[in-house]
Design a protein around this motif. Structure first.
Motif, PDB file in Angstrom:
ATOM      1  N   HIS A 260      16.677  35.368  34.861  1.00 32.74           N
ATOM      2  CA  HIS A 260      17.887  35.155  34.062  1.00 32.74           C
ATOM      3  C   HIS A 260      17.603  34.133  32.969  1.00 32.74           C
ATOM      4  O   HIS A 260      16.520  33.539  32.933  1.00 32.74           O
ATOM      5  CB  HIS A 260      19.052  34.683  34.935  1.00 32.74           C
ATOM      6  N   ALA A 261      18.597  33.929  32.082  1.00 32.01           N
ATOM      7  CA  ALA A 261      18.432  32.952  31.007  1.00 32.01           C
ATOM      8  C   ALA A 261      19.632  32.038  30.869  1.00 32.01           C
ATOM      9  O   ALA A 261      19.614  31.121  30.050  1.00 32.01           O
ATOM     10  CB  ALA A 261      18.185  33.673  29.685  1.00 32.01           C
ATOM     11  N   SER A 262      20.660  32.283  31.665  1.00 33.38           N
ATOM     12  CA  SER A 262      21.842  31.420  31.646  1.00 33.38           C
ATOM     13  C   SER A 262      21.620  30.265  32.618  1.00 33.38           C
ATOM     14  O   SER A 262      21.238  30.479  33.773  1.00 33.38           O
ATOM     15  CB  SER A 262      23.074  32.226  32.061  1.00 33.38           C
ATOM     16  N   ALA A 268      22.398  28.911  40.142  1.00 32.65           N
ATOM     17  CA  ALA A 268      22.923  29.660  41.292  1.00 32.65           C
ATOM     18  C   ALA A 268      21.811  30.425  42.006  1.00 32.65           C
ATOM     19  O   ALA A 268      21.833  30.566  43.233  1.00 32.65           O
ATOM     20  CB  ALA A 268      24.020  30.616  40.828  1.00 32.65           C
ATOM     21  N   MET A 269      20.843  30.909  41.243  1.00 29.62           N
ATOM     22  CA  MET A 269      19.708  31.643  41.810  1.00 29.62           C
ATOM     23  C   MET A 269      18.643  30.727  42.424  1.00 29.62           C
ATOM     24  O   MET A 269      17.693  31.200  43.008  1.00 29.62           O
ATOM     25  CB  MET A 269      19.052  32.501  40.719  1.00 29.62           C
ATOM     26  N   ARG A 270      18.815  29.409  42.249  1.00 26.09           N
ATOM     27  CA  ARG A 270      17.856  28.418  42.745  1.00 26.09           C
ATOM     28  C   ARG A 270      16.463  28.634  42.158  1.00 26.09           C
ATOM     29  O   ARG A 270      15.454  28.644  42.873  1.00 26.09           O
ATOM     30  CB  ARG A 270      17.797  28.441  44.276  1.00 26.09           C
ATOM     31  N   SER A 273      14.461  25.877  37.315  1.00 24.25           N
ATOM     32  CA  SER A 273      14.205  25.683  35.882  1.00 24.25           C
ATOM     33  C   SER A 273      15.493  25.893  35.105  1.00 24.25           C
ATOM     34  O   SER A 273      16.332  26.703  35.497  1.00 24.25           O
ATOM     35  CB  SER A 273      13.153  26.672  35.368  1.00 24.25           C
ATOM     36  N   THR A 274      15.624  25.184  34.005  1.00 22.17           N
ATOM     37  CA  THR A 274      16.714  25.441  33.063  1.00 22.17           C
ATOM     38  C   THR A 274      16.192  26.366  31.966  1.00 22.17           C
ATOM     39  O   THR A 274      14.981  26.574  31.832  1.00 22.17           O
ATOM     40  CB  THR A 274      17.211  24.139  32.429  1.00 22.17           C
ATOM     41  N   ARG A 275      17.111  26.873  31.168  1.00 23.44           N
ATOM     42  CA  ARG A 275      16.687  27.721  30.051  1.00 23.44           C
ATOM     43  C   ARG A 275      15.782  26.941  29.106  1.00 23.44           C
ATOM     44  O   ARG A 275      14.759  27.463  28.649  1.00 23.44           O
ATOM     45  CB  ARG A 275      17.901  28.269  29.307  1.00 23.44           C
ATOM     46  N   THR A 276      16.132  25.702  28.826  1.00 23.68           N
ATOM     47  CA  THR A 276      15.312  24.884  27.921  1.00 23.68           C
ATOM     48  C   THR A 276      13.901  24.713  28.464  1.00 23.68           C
ATOM     49  O   THR A 276      12.915  24.829  27.724  1.00 23.68           O
ATOM     50  CB  THR A 276      15.962  23.508  27.711  1.00 23.68           C
ATOM     51  N   THR A 306      29.017  36.133  34.471  1.00 18.64           N
ATOM     52  CA  THR A 306      30.087  36.430  33.521  1.00 18.64           C
ATOM     53  C   THR A 306      29.512  37.165  32.308  1.00 18.64           C
ATOM     54  O   THR A 306      28.297  37.253  32.131  1.00 18.64           O
ATOM     55  CB  THR A 306      30.754  35.137  33.039  1.00 18.64           C
ATOM     56  N   GLU A 307      30.410  37.655  31.470  1.00 12.77           N
ATOM     57  CA  GLU A 307      29.981  38.289  30.223  1.00 12.77           C
ATOM     58  C   GLU A 307      29.231  37.287  29.350  1.00 12.77           C
ATOM     59  O   GLU A 307      28.297  37.637  28.634  1.00 12.77           O
ATOM     60  CB  GLU A 307      31.188  38.854  29.471  1.00 12.77           C
ATOM     61  N   GLU A 308      29.648  36.021  29.427  1.00  9.65           N
ATOM     62  CA  GLU A 308      28.969  34.966  28.673  1.00  9.65           C
ATOM     63  C   GLU A 308      27.515  34.818  29.144  1.00  9.65           C
ATOM     64  O   GLU A 308      26.614  34.610  28.331  1.00  9.65           O
ATOM     65  CB  GLU A 308      29.715  33.645  28.846  1.00  9.65           C
ATOM     66  N   ASP A 309      27.301  34.946  30.458  1.00 13.49           N
ATOM     67  CA  ASP A 309      25.940  34.883  30.997  1.00 13.49           C
ATOM     68  C   ASP A 309      25.095  36.050  30.493  1.00 13.49           C
ATOM     69  O   ASP A 309      23.914  35.890  30.175  1.00 13.49           O
ATOM     70  CB  ASP A 309      25.972  34.900  32.533  1.00 13.49           C
ATOM     71  N   VAL A 310      25.699  37.228  30.429  1.00 14.35           N
ATOM     72  CA  VAL A 310      24.991  38.415  29.925  1.00 14.35           C
ATOM     73  C   VAL A 310      24.614  38.217  28.457  1.00 14.35           C
ATOM     74  O   VAL A 310      23.495  38.540  28.035  1.00 14.35           O
ATOM     75  CB  VAL A 310      25.851  39.688  30.106  1.00 14.35           C
ATOM     76  N   GLU A 311      25.544  37.678  27.689  1.00 12.56           N
ATOM     77  CA  GLU A 311      25.266  37.424  26.278  1.00 12.56           C
ATOM     78  C   GLU A 311      24.135  36.403  26.129  1.00 12.56           C
ATOM     79  O   GLU A 311      23.329  36.485  25.201  1.00 12.56           O
ATOM     80  CB  GLU A 311      26.532  36.911  25.572  1.00 12.56           C
ATOM     81  N   SER A 312      24.079  35.461  27.054  1.00 12.23           N
ATOM     82  CA  SER A 312      23.007  34.463  27.036  1.00 12.23           C
ATOM     83  C   SER A 312      21.646  35.131  27.221  1.00 12.23           C
ATOM     84  O   SER A 312      20.670  34.775  26.554  1.00 12.23           O
ATOM     85  CB  SER A 312      23.238  33.423  28.138  1.00 12.23           C
ATOM     86  N   VAL A 313      21.578  36.111  28.106  1.00 13.62           N
ATOM     87  CA  VAL A 313      20.329  36.852  28.325  1.00 13.62           C
ATOM     88  C   VAL A 313      19.938  37.619  27.069  1.00 13.62           C
ATOM     89  O   VAL A 313      18.773  37.601  26.640  1.00 13.62           O
ATOM     90  CB  VAL A 313      20.466  37.818  29.523  1.00 13.62           C
ATOM     91  N   LYS A 314      20.903  38.295  26.466  1.00 21.61           N
ATOM     92  CA  LYS A 314      20.623  39.078  25.255  1.00 21.61           C
ATOM     93  C   LYS A 314      20.135  38.177  24.119  1.00 21.61           C
ATOM     94  O   LYS A 314      19.186  38.501  23.401  1.00 21.61           O
ATOM     95  CB  LYS A 314      21.875  39.862  24.845  1.00 21.61           C
TER      96      LYS A 314
END
Length: 437
Positions: A260-262, A268-270, A273-276, A306-314
């Motif tokens: 993931h990227a959010s 939540a996935m443990r 790492s953060t996206r940064t 959430t949809e916001e999380d999906v947009e973060s991946v895109k």
């Protein structure tokens, strides 16, 4: 007076799931052959009397496929076309007690670490001296090489530690010995696999030793390509990139599942790492090796997404422009920490999100492929299919990545390398002509 003749056993192995399972089946095949037992892999002729189903228990779809395969084999047994059906692998390890009750027609069930017991059931002795020896089920020019078992990570969605246990590295000597045996069989491309490559060596050498291992395999005469699969981004050992850049036979390719990227989902996935932090790791990798091909896998529909999380991946994909991306929909697995969460996203919605994300990647992949038109690449010939030769560049692994349709005026043998000038590009594949010397 009729004389009863004893028909010699012939064992067929059916492998489901990942490349790690495939290696296990190949090891089983090698042991059976050493015991003078006829063994086949994915035999379609039905001229065998015993079947071993090597199952996958990773996600719902894989579990369903495993159960369906077992039931199909049990039906063949009921019709008198098989004498024995045995089941091994991850599904058997995880659900043996329930499965024994639900499918009593199976003759015996075995876990992931019960090879000696399975061999005993097949009237074969476990031969410890067969270190790394196996019967390849892949085309002879490439093979998977498993460098460790299990995983010490605690990703919320993953059931692998439940089925494969904690991380256990093989010794370098054992792996190099096995690699040399593969080369003797004609293997030119070795794909290093593990649940988590970058953890290699921490348990037995007290340090991350992947770079040293790759160097030692690269020293083996006859190894043309080495490919790295399943690297965890957290604390990635950047010295591996030095080896990749300095050794011609180490492919400029890295498979790094990010999931993931959010930040909310990564936490939540443990994933530790953060996206940064992930972006910094990717930047450091590309700085060390600008020509590297990066592959990743992602999960859509994790609980609470959430949809916001999906947009973060895109957005992440558009920024990072990975060469290769695969995506799974979340599977709610018993025994994982995520199982305590509500699986609150319908299957159709998970699929929609996965498709939406892949549409972003499809466009990126097409653009990257078009950039290759006019360039020449070293390509390994994998097969001839429908009158066409099919191969791969160093940037493509077997089955999961791009293929190259090769046009040649001469006959090409699988396992040979040719220089191909790319003439056409598609979303996920390339087409080109062999440059004659």
């Amino acid at each position: 007076m009729k004389v009863r003749t004893l028909k010699k056993d012939k064992v067929n192995i059916i492998t489901l799931g990942c490349s790690k399972n495939l290696v296990d089946s190949e090891v089983l095949s090698g042991q059976l052959k050493a015991n003078a037992i006829d063994v086949l892999h994915e035999n379609k002729k039905l001229d065998h009397n015993i079947v071993v189903v090597n199952t996958c228990g990773f996600i719902d779809k894989a579990k369903d496929e495993s159960i369906e395969t077992i039931l199909n084999q049990v039906e063949l047994k009921r019709r008198g076309m098989l004498e024995k059906v045995y089941v091994t692998g991850c599904l058997s390890e995880r659900y043996r007690t329930d499965l024994e009750t639900e499918i009593p027609e199976v003759d015996a069930w075995f876990g992931t670490f019960e090879l000696p017991l399975l061999l005993k059931q097949l009237n074969a002795d476990y031969k410890k001296e067969l270190l790394g020896e196996r019967l390849l089920s892949t085309p002879k020019h490439y093979a998977y090489l498993k460098i460790s078992e299990g995983c010490n990570r605690t990703c919320a969605f993953c059931a692998i530690p439940l089925m494969r246990g904690k991380h256990v590295s093989k010794t370098m000597e054992e792996i190099v010995f096995e690699a040399k045996n593969l080369v003797k069989q004609g293997v030119k491309e070795i794909m290093l696999i593990a649940q988590e490559l970058t953890y290699y060596g921490l348990d037995i050498y007290k340090r991350r030793a992947l770079a040293d291992l790759v160097n030692r395999i690269a020293d083996i005469p006859g190894v043309e390509w080495i490919r790295l699969h399943y690297a965890y981004p957290n604390k990635f050992p950047l010295d591996v990139l030095d080896v990749m850049r300095e050794r011609e036979n180490v492919c400029n390719y890295l498979d790094m599942p990010l999931q993931h990227a959010s930040d909310a989902m990564l936490k939540a996935m443990r994933r530790q790492s953060t996206r940064t932090e992930i972006e910094e790791t990717i930047a450091a990798i590309r700085d060390k090796n600008p020509g590297i091909c990066l592959r990743t896998t992602l999960i859509a529909g994790f609980p609470g997404e959430t949809e916001e999380d999906v947009e973060s991946v895109k957005d992440f994909l558009q920024q990072q422009r990975f060469d290769r991306v695969g995506i799974f929909t979340y599977s709610h697995e018993e025994g994982t920490s995520a199982y305590e969460l509500e699986d609150n996203i319908p299957a159709e919605e998970k699929q929609r999100r996965a498709q939406e994300i892949m549409e972003v990647q499809q466009e990126i992949s097409c653009e990257k492929n078009r950039e290759k038109i006019g360039n020449t690449y070293k390509v390994i010939v994998d097969k001839k299919e429908a009158g066409r030769y099919i191969g791969r560049t160093e940037f493509d692994s077997v089955e999961v990545d791009n293929e190259v349709v090769i046009h040649s005026t001469k006959r090409l043998q699988p396992g040979t390398f040719v220089n191909v000038k790319i003439t056409k590009a598609y979303d996920y594949d390339l087409e080109g002509e062999v440059l004659e010397h």
